[in-house]
Design a protein around this motif. Structure first.
Motif, mmCIF file in Angstrom:
data_model
loop_
_atom_site.group_PDB
_atom_site.id
_atom_site.type_symbol
_atom_site.label_atom_id
_atom_site.label_comp_id
_atom_site.label_asym_id
_atom_site.label_seq_id
_atom_site.Cartn_x
_atom_site.Cartn_y
_atom_site.Cartn_z
ATOM 1 N N ILE A 104 0.934 -1.214 0.184
ATOM 2 C CA ILE A 104 -0.018 0.102 -0.053
ATOM 3 C C ILE A 104 0.842 1.231 -0.092
ATOM 4 C CG2 ILE A 104 -1.689 1.296 1.186
ATOM 5 C CD1 ILE A 104 -2.830 -1.377 2.585
ATOM 6 N N PHE A 105 0.765 2.120 -1.001
ATOM 7 C CA PHE A 105 1.588 3.126 -1.078
ATOM 8 C C PHE A 105 0.851 4.751 -1.021
ATOM 9 C CE2 PHE A 105 3.503 -0.603 -3.333
ATOM 10 C CZ PHE A 105 4.670 -0.499 -2.859
ATOM 11 N N MET A 106 1.434 5.332 -0.318
ATOM 12 C CA MET A 106 0.847 6.578 0.189
ATOM 13 C C MET A 106 2.129 7.502 -0.226
ATOM 14 S SD MET A 106 -1.666 5.702 3.147
ATOM 15 C CE MET A 106 -0.503 4.824 4.213
ATOM 16 N N ARG A 107 1.482 8.915 -0.067
ATOM 17 C CA ARG A 107 2.486 9.957 -0.347
ATOM 18 C C ARG A 107 2.850 10.498 1.078
ATOM 19 N NH1 ARG A 107 1.943 13.599 -5.078
ATOM 20 N NH2 ARG A 107 3.364 12.375 -5.904
ATOM 21 N N GLU A 108 4.312 10.731 1.058
ATOM 22 C CA GLU A 108 4.585 11.628 2.376
ATOM 23 C C GLU A 108 4.338 13.089 2.288
ATOM 24 O OE1 GLU A 108 7.365 13.766 2.322
ATOM 25 O OE2 GLU A 108 7.895 13.569 0.143
ATOM 26 N N MET A 109 4.390 13.798 3.183
ATOM 27 C CA MET A 109 3.727 15.244 2.711
ATOM 28 C C MET A 109 4.950 16.465 3.496
ATOM 29 S SD MET A 109 1.258 15.048 0.988
ATOM 30 C CE MET A 109 0.616 16.861 0.671
ATOM 31 N N LYS A 110 6.022 16.058 4.029
ATOM 32 C CA LYS A 110 7.021 16.702 4.392
ATOM 33 C C LYS A 110 7.879 17.601 3.356
ATOM 34 C CE LYS A 110 10.532 12.856 4.467
ATOM 35 N NZ LYS A 110 10.889 12.018 5.684
ATOM 36 N N THR A 111 7.783 17.272 2.164
ATOM 37 C CA THR A 111 8.196 18.189 1.128
ATOM 38 C C THR A 111 7.317 19.247 1.119
ATOM 39 O OG1 THR A 111 8.608 16.038 0.108
ATOM 40 C CG2 THR A 111 8.463 18.174 -1.361
ATOM 41 N N TYR A 112 6.141 19.388 1.593
ATOM 42 C CA TYR A 112 5.232 20.550 1.476
ATOM 43 C C TYR A 112 5.353 21.105 2.871
ATOM 44 C CZ TYR A 112 3.869 18.036 -2.532
ATOM 45 O OH TYR A 112 3.967 17.455 -3.803
ATOM 46 N N GLY A 113 6.174 20.736 3.576
ATOM 47 C CA GLY A 113 6.056 21.596 4.944
ATOM 48 C C GLY A 113 5.256 20.759 6.016
ATOM 49 N N MET A 114 4.466 19.634 5.697
ATOM 50 C CA MET A 114 3.522 19.022 6.488
ATOM 51 C C MET A 114 4.271 17.880 7.083
ATOM 52 S SD MET A 114 -0.165 19.837 4.477
ATOM 53 C CE MET A 114 0.597 19.743 2.890
#
Length: 141
Positions: A104-114
């Motif tokens: 199950i692949f999801m996206r990290e959001m730290k790239t967007y500061g979250m």
């Protein structure tokens, strides 16, 4: 061009302002991809099925995420942005790695500061059930 896709998309937005020119910020895509996107925007039966699916599944997914101690943010799309409170004892990176190991692949959001969030798309019933089971195992197992 990308601007044609954006203009077509805006034309489906109720009471949208008239848009004659849309500029993009460097997203260059092959013409066949752009034509496919315009065609998808004109596939009203598919859009209707997708909207119905999301009306059913977004609340169900949000409820399950809350039961697991996660905080889904409000959405009007098929994407779910989820905040991971510290009290879960897990970080988004740990959750994403656990899920990825199980397909199950999801996206990290730290790239967007979250740094405390991750994102995924609402799936089919089977995919959503697999997500629930995997998140339950990760957070409670």
């Amino acid at each position: 061009t990308s601007s044609r896709v954006l203009r077509a998309l805006l034309s489906h937005w109720p009471d949208h302002p008239r848009v004659d020119l849309v500029t993009t910020d460097g997203f260059l895509l092959p013409q066949r991809d752009l034509e496919a996107r315009v065609a998808a925007l004109e596939d009203v039966p598919f859009q209707d099925r997708s909207k119905t699916h999301n009306r059913i599944w977004v609340p169900r997914v949000q409820e399950k995420l809350r039961e697991l101690g996660l905080e889904p943010l409000p959405t009007v799309a098929n994407f779910m942005l989820v905040r991971v409170p510290a009290k879960t004892g897990k970080t988004p990176d740990q959750i994403l790695a656990f899920c990825a190991e199980r397909g199950i692949f999801m996206r990290e959001m730290k790239t967007y500061g979250m740094t405390d969030c991750f994102r995924f798309s609402i799936g089919t019933e089977e995919e959503n059930q697999a997500l629930f089971e995997t998140l339950t195992e990760c957070l409670r197992g």
